[in-house]
Design a protein around this motif. Sequence first.
Motif, PDB file in Angstrom:
ATOM      1  N   UNK A 147      20.300  -4.739   2.988  1.00 49.63           N
ATOM      2  CA  UNK A 147      19.383  -5.733   3.512  1.00 49.63           C
ATOM      3  C   UNK A 147      18.727  -6.381   2.304  1.00 49.63           C
ATOM      4  N   UNK A 148      18.344  -7.578   2.448  1.00 49.39           N
ATOM      5  CA  UNK A 148      17.635  -8.188   1.345  1.00 49.39           C
ATOM      6  C   UNK A 148      16.273  -8.630   1.843  1.00 49.39           C
ATOM      7  N   UNK A 149      15.371  -8.789   0.927  1.00 54.20           N
ATOM      8  CA  UNK A 149      14.087  -9.332   1.338  1.00 54.20           C
ATOM      9  C   UNK A 149      13.519 -10.148   0.199  1.00 54.20           C
ATOM     10  N   UNK A 150      12.567 -10.975   0.533  1.00 56.81           N
ATOM     11  CA  UNK A 150      12.034 -11.884  -0.470  1.00 56.81           C
ATOM     12  C   UNK A 150      10.983 -11.210  -1.323  1.00 56.81           C
ATOM     13  N   UNK A 151      10.769 -11.761  -2.496  1.00 53.71           N
ATOM     14  CA  UNK A 151       9.715 -11.253  -3.348  1.00 53.71           C
ATOM     15  C   UNK A 151      10.272 -10.518  -4.536  1.00 53.71           C
ATOM     16  N   UNK A 152       9.400 -10.205  -5.483  1.00 53.42           N
ATOM     17  CA  UNK A 152       9.823  -9.529  -6.687  1.00 53.42           C
ATOM     18  C   UNK A 152       9.278  -8.115  -6.718  1.00 53.42           C
ATOM     19  N   UNK A 153      10.111  -7.142  -6.454  1.00 53.52           N
ATOM     20  CA  UNK A 153       9.619  -5.778  -6.428  1.00 53.52           C
ATOM     21  C   UNK A 153       9.580  -5.194  -7.829  1.00 53.52           C
ATOM     22  N   UNK A 154       8.606  -4.387  -8.106  1.00 58.50           N
ATOM     23  CA  UNK A 154       8.604  -3.695  -9.380  1.00 58.50           C
ATOM     24  C   UNK A 154       8.041  -2.295  -9.251  1.00 58.50           C
ATOM     25  N   UNK A 155       7.057  -2.142  -8.386  1.00 56.06           N
ATOM     26  CA  UNK A 155       6.387  -0.855  -8.308  1.00 56.06           C
ATOM     27  C   UNK A 155       6.521  -0.253  -6.915  1.00 56.06           C
ATOM     28  N   UNK A 156       6.392   1.059  -6.882  1.00 55.51           N
ATOM     29  CA  UNK A 156       6.274   1.712  -5.587  1.00 55.51           C
ATOM     30  C   UNK A 156       4.796   2.030  -5.378  1.00 55.51           C
ATOM     31  N   UNK A 157       4.406   2.114  -4.138  1.00 56.71           N
ATOM     32  CA  UNK A 157       2.987   2.283  -3.819  1.00 56.71           C
ATOM     33  C   UNK A 157       2.846   3.185  -2.596  1.00 56.71           C
ATOM     34  N   UNK A 158       1.998   4.179  -2.703  1.00 56.65           N
ATOM     35  CA  UNK A 158       1.718   5.028  -1.542  1.00 56.65           C
ATOM     36  C   UNK A 158       0.315   4.698  -1.076  1.00 56.65           C
ATOM     37  N   UNK A 159       0.142   4.146   0.110  1.00 57.74           N
ATOM     38  CA  UNK A 159      -1.221   3.915   0.581  1.00 57.74           C
ATOM     39  C   UNK A 159      -1.933   5.266   0.669  1.00 57.74           C
ATOM     40  N   UNK A 160      -3.058   5.381   0.007  1.00 53.41           N
ATOM     41  CA  UNK A 160      -3.750   6.673   0.007  1.00 53.41           C
ATOM     42  C   UNK A 160      -5.250   6.455  -0.031  1.00 53.41           C
ATOM     43  N   UNK A 161      -5.991   7.530   0.126  1.00 49.08           N
ATOM     44  CA  UNK A 161      -7.446   7.459   0.053  1.00 49.08           C
ATOM     45  C   UNK A 161      -7.932   8.033  -1.267  1.00 49.08           C
ATOM     46  N   UNK A 162      -7.014   8.189  -2.227  1.00 46.61           N
ATOM     47  CA  UNK A 162      -7.360   8.842  -3.490  1.00 46.61           C
ATOM     48  C   UNK A 162      -8.420   8.063  -4.259  1.00 46.61           C
ATOM     49  N   UNK A 163      -9.198   8.835  -5.015  1.00 43.69           N
ATOM     50  CA  UNK A 163     -10.181   8.219  -5.898  1.00 43.69           C
ATOM     51  C   UNK A 163     -10.013   8.813  -7.279  1.00 43.69           C
ATOM     52  N   UNK A 164     -10.557   8.150  -8.255  1.00 44.69           N
ATOM     53  CA  UNK A 164     -10.328   8.606  -9.624  1.00 44.69           C
ATOM     54  C   UNK A 164     -11.473   9.473 -10.124  1.00 44.69           C
ATOM     55  N   UNK A 165     -12.564   9.562  -9.347  1.00 44.53           N
ATOM     56  CA  UNK A 165     -13.687  10.355  -9.859  1.00 44.53           C
ATOM     57  C   UNK A 165     -13.617  11.802  -9.383  1.00 44.53           C
TER      58      UNK A 165
END
Lengths: 353, 167
Positions: free
Chosen positions: A335-353
């Motif tokens: 399948x193809x889709x539009x746009x330029x992919x580069x990164x993967x992303x996991x929607x999360x609630x993580x925080x850095x602190x």
Amino acid sequence: MRSCIGILLRLPARDLISMKRVCKTWKEFIDSREFARAHLKSWKSRFEIILFQGVFPALDFVSLDIRTNTHHQLPLRKLVDETSAIILDSLDGLILFGVPSSGNKLYVCNPLTQKLKLLGLIEEFRTFYKLVFDSALQKYKVIGFCYQYLVSSKYWVLILDDDEEVKPPVWREVESRFWHCLRVEFAAVLVTGFLCWIAHTITENREDREVYIQTMDIVGEEFKHKIKLPIQSTDNYSIGCKLLQMENVEGCLCVAIPESQTELGIWILEDWNEPSWIKKYNICHDPELGKPLHFSKRFSILYVMDAYDSEKVKFIVKIHGELYSYSLKCPNPRETCEGFPKFTYVPSLMRWD
Amino acid sequence: MAIMYALKSSDNEIFEVEQKVIEQSETIKKMIEDGAATGEIPLQVSSKTLAKVLEWCKQRQHKTVENENDDNKGKRKKERDEDDDIKEWENKFSDELKADKDVLFDLLLASNYLDLPALLSFLCQLVADMVAGKMPEEIRRMFNIENDFTPEEEKAITAEHGWAFQP
């Protein structure tokens, strides 16, 4: 309560944001660090792909869920109230990005919880940025690399901390000389606490160059392995064209090596100390299925695994800015889709602190 | 001859069950091992819910026994057919539960109390699928949860996550 946790852990991160409005107990629970971590762990293999989409000047980032084929906005520009943003890295639902239009500011954010932190400026001499997790400190760090051809290079580390001060955190210079030449298109992969990238020795004669994988220990902030590639340079089609791609596949280091114009070999590193590779997958393109896929063109591979059904393992390959998906069960349809992919992303609630 | 046990529901109904079926519950297994289970085993589960629990356990038991008897030949095809059968059975099971939410929630509590991890995980996924995409108001109604936020607090949360609440 155990069943309540069980239910919340199975909800997509985006749904959890509105679940916080149900009652105080749920909100407290969803806001907790432990929950964010547990949730990320059970959703990690269901990552999405970040795409850069739109028509100037309305360019923005969306993330694409391959399973449901739905797009979600990543409102980076809204967060910083700027017209442009460049994503530099994405890890555990956190996104490292720069804003060129405002003096090259560097930010980290969680687009889902809308937390944002200014990290300072993108300096000219720090060419590449990676977001990593230090398992000893239990903190996220940003590593900035310098690329200088034929000159010893440097790298810097910055620790993401919980202080809410306006003052940005401070970069610490770690290594002032290292003789691993980074490629101009630096693509580092994070695998079990190591940052891995393809480097080569510096020799006068290009043919004498040795291409290998260099690793860096995130905790110790030092260089570790120097791993030989599964295929040696002289006889291979791809190394000559520098078309190697690395990925983290189920916690293993993986290299995708084009073996001819229509064949892509996927190698997995089995042992780090005594480097041994096995060829786990082979992606062949069937020319009968429309436009031929040439692995001679620049491509990048993004890996997606379905945790619930191993038969549905999919490779997402990007060639010429287009996305192709290969399922292992029926390796050819795409399948193809539009746009330029580069990164993967996991929607999360993580925080850095 | 299979060893049978008598389970007594909270409303005093007796269920005669094979040991193998009921030993999937860690809680009951422990009771049997501790020797606390002479005669009837009293459980804090209503007969309606217990019947559902046993329906699940029998289906699971059925599956394991069949797999043990298989030889390798033709196994793959059989497994595929079985998978389809199980899927069908599970779909029917979930449809019944979705239609009767009281039973669903009772069953959820029971699976926790009886320590049936597979059932618990199945039900959590079922409820999660029902909950996904719903508004907080609907969820409160579904779970019978009281809204303990003041209007100001609610406003603050909405403001914090602005765009996330847009449909």
